[in-house]
Scaffold this active site. Structure first.
Site, PDB file in Angstrom:
ATOM      1  N   TYR A 132       0.232  -8.974  15.855  1.00  0.00           N
ATOM      2  CA  TYR A 132      -0.247  -7.969  14.905  1.00  0.00           C
ATOM      3  C   TYR A 132      -1.445  -7.218  15.466  1.00  0.00           C
ATOM      4  O   TYR A 132      -1.475  -5.979  15.453  1.00  0.00           O
ATOM      5  CB  TYR A 132      -0.612  -8.644  13.586  1.00  0.00           C
ATOM      6  CG  TYR A 132      -1.028  -7.677  12.503  1.00  0.00           C
ATOM      7  CD1 TYR A 132      -0.167  -6.682  12.059  1.00  0.00           C
ATOM      8  CD2 TYR A 132      -2.283  -7.759  11.902  1.00  0.00           C
ATOM      9  CE1 TYR A 132      -0.537  -5.790  11.063  1.00  0.00           C
ATOM     10  CE2 TYR A 132      -2.665  -6.872  10.902  1.00  0.00           C
ATOM     11  CZ  TYR A 132      -1.789  -5.896  10.486  1.00  0.00           C
ATOM     12  OH  TYR A 132      -2.167  -5.011   9.503  1.00  0.00           O
ATOM     13  N   VAL A 147       0.838  -1.201   0.000  1.00  0.00           N
ATOM     14  CA  VAL A 147       0.000   0.000   0.000  1.00  0.00           C
ATOM     15  C   VAL A 147       0.872   1.250   0.000  1.00  0.00           C
ATOM     16  O   VAL A 147       0.584   2.237  -0.681  1.00  0.00           O
ATOM     17  CB  VAL A 147      -0.960   0.003   1.206  1.00  0.00           C
ATOM     18  CG1 VAL A 147      -1.755   1.314   1.262  1.00  0.00           C
ATOM     19  CG2 VAL A 147      -1.925  -1.175   1.128  1.00  0.00           C
TER      20      VAL A 147
END
Length: 324
Positions: A160, A27
């Site tokens: 995460y 991204v």
């Protein structure tokens, strides 16, 4: 409504300067390219643990683009004025964060602290890209920003999930204590060109396997759902938040929901592959349903995804086919 950050600012400088951490990642590289194309100056910060120089190869000859190889878990400096800091640096695929759990937690902790300190020093707008994983295996569907989530803090995905949850808390603390102009974007599954075929996420895995004529590994029975947002739309959502005065969190994703098995069949149809579907054991704590409520993004940012799934998959497949 235009989503590009305006190139002019009251300072009189000819272009804004944006720092993108994780800018050589999937991204991040698309974000850097969009900013350069809109007339901005960009400093891309990446330690290349998961990012790739090939993702930004076309940008490195541009005089408005600077690549800084640095690990944000240590203090780092950026020269000159900075108008906006976009913090994306963090292992984001299961393969990466399962293999680097401590580095993932440090990116969310030390890395977010140092990046916020940069924004504080430069008096810059700050946007962190958090994740739908903060909702865990949700008990609410679709997921609204007000939902606190259902997260296992000691499971294999916790490195995460909790890294991002801590990052959000750090961001809000800097906003409250130091008045940093900070905002939180919660990204749902993004896909598109420049994804690594080996990063373990479902779209690149299915496309890579289909093009190679190998079985597509569907975890569990394939009934779990994902909501897939094409990277071009994801980038526009991040920039819409960056140029706004909103704090967030704001969901950035596509509310079109599809089961993993349906996605596999879709990829097989679009590639013309004769590959089969192979059912494999699911990862622990794998979310069973994932779909964003984007009413807030529509209301406060004037943003919603534009690229249909079939079109996005065709573009992504074409990109993978060129690299094969």
């Amino acid at each position: 409504m235009s989503h590009a950050i305006p190139p002019e600012k009251e300072t009189g400088r000819t272009a804004q300067h944006t720092v993108v951490t994780g800018g050589a990642g999937f991204v991040g590289s698309h974000l850097c390219r969009t900013l350069i194309e809109s007339g901005e100056s960009v400093t891309c910060v990446d330690n290349l643990s998961t990012g790739r120089l090939k993702n930004i190869a076309d940008l490195r000859e541009n005089s408005r683009f600077t690549f800084l190889e640095a690990d944000i878990v240590e203090p780092f400096q950026v020269a000159g004025d900075v108008d906006c800091v976009l913090h994306l640096a963090c292992p984001a695929s299961p393969v990466d964060y399962f293999g680097m759990p401590v580095a993932t937690l440090r990116a969310g902790g030390h890395g977010t602290f140092h990046t916020l300190e940069l924004a504080r020093e430069k008096q810059a707008r700050f946007v962190i890209t958090s994740t739908s994983e903060v909702y865990g295996n949700p008990l609410e569907h679709p997921q609204r920003e007000e939902y606190w989530g259902n997260v296992n803090p000691v499971g294999p995905r916790a490195c995460y999930d909790e890294s991002k949850r801590f990052s959000e808390a750090m961001t809000m603390a800097f906003r409250q204590e130091y008045q940093v102009d900070a905002a939180i974007a919660r990204l749902f599954n993004s896909y598109g060109p420049d994804m690594r075929g080996d990063d373990g996420r479902v779209v690149p895995t299915f496309i890579k396997q289909a093009l190679a004529g190998e079985p597509l590994p569907v975890m569990g029975d394939g009934s779990q759902t994902r909501s897939l947002c094409y990277v071009e739309d994801t980038v526009q959502g991040i920039l819409a938040l960056a140029r706004s005065g909103e704090t967030g969190p704001v969901n950035i994703g596509n509310p079109q929901e599809i089961t993993v098995r349906e996605l596999a069949e879709h990829v097989l149809e679009l590639t013309g592959s004769t590959s089969s579907v192979s059912f494999v054991e699911a990862h622990p704590d794998d979310p069973q349903r994932r779909r964003p409520d984007i009413a807030k993004a529509r209301r406060v940012l004037g943003w919603e995804p534009r690229v249909p799934l079939a079109d996005g998959l065709k573009r992504t497949i074409a990109s993978f086919a060129e690299e094969a």
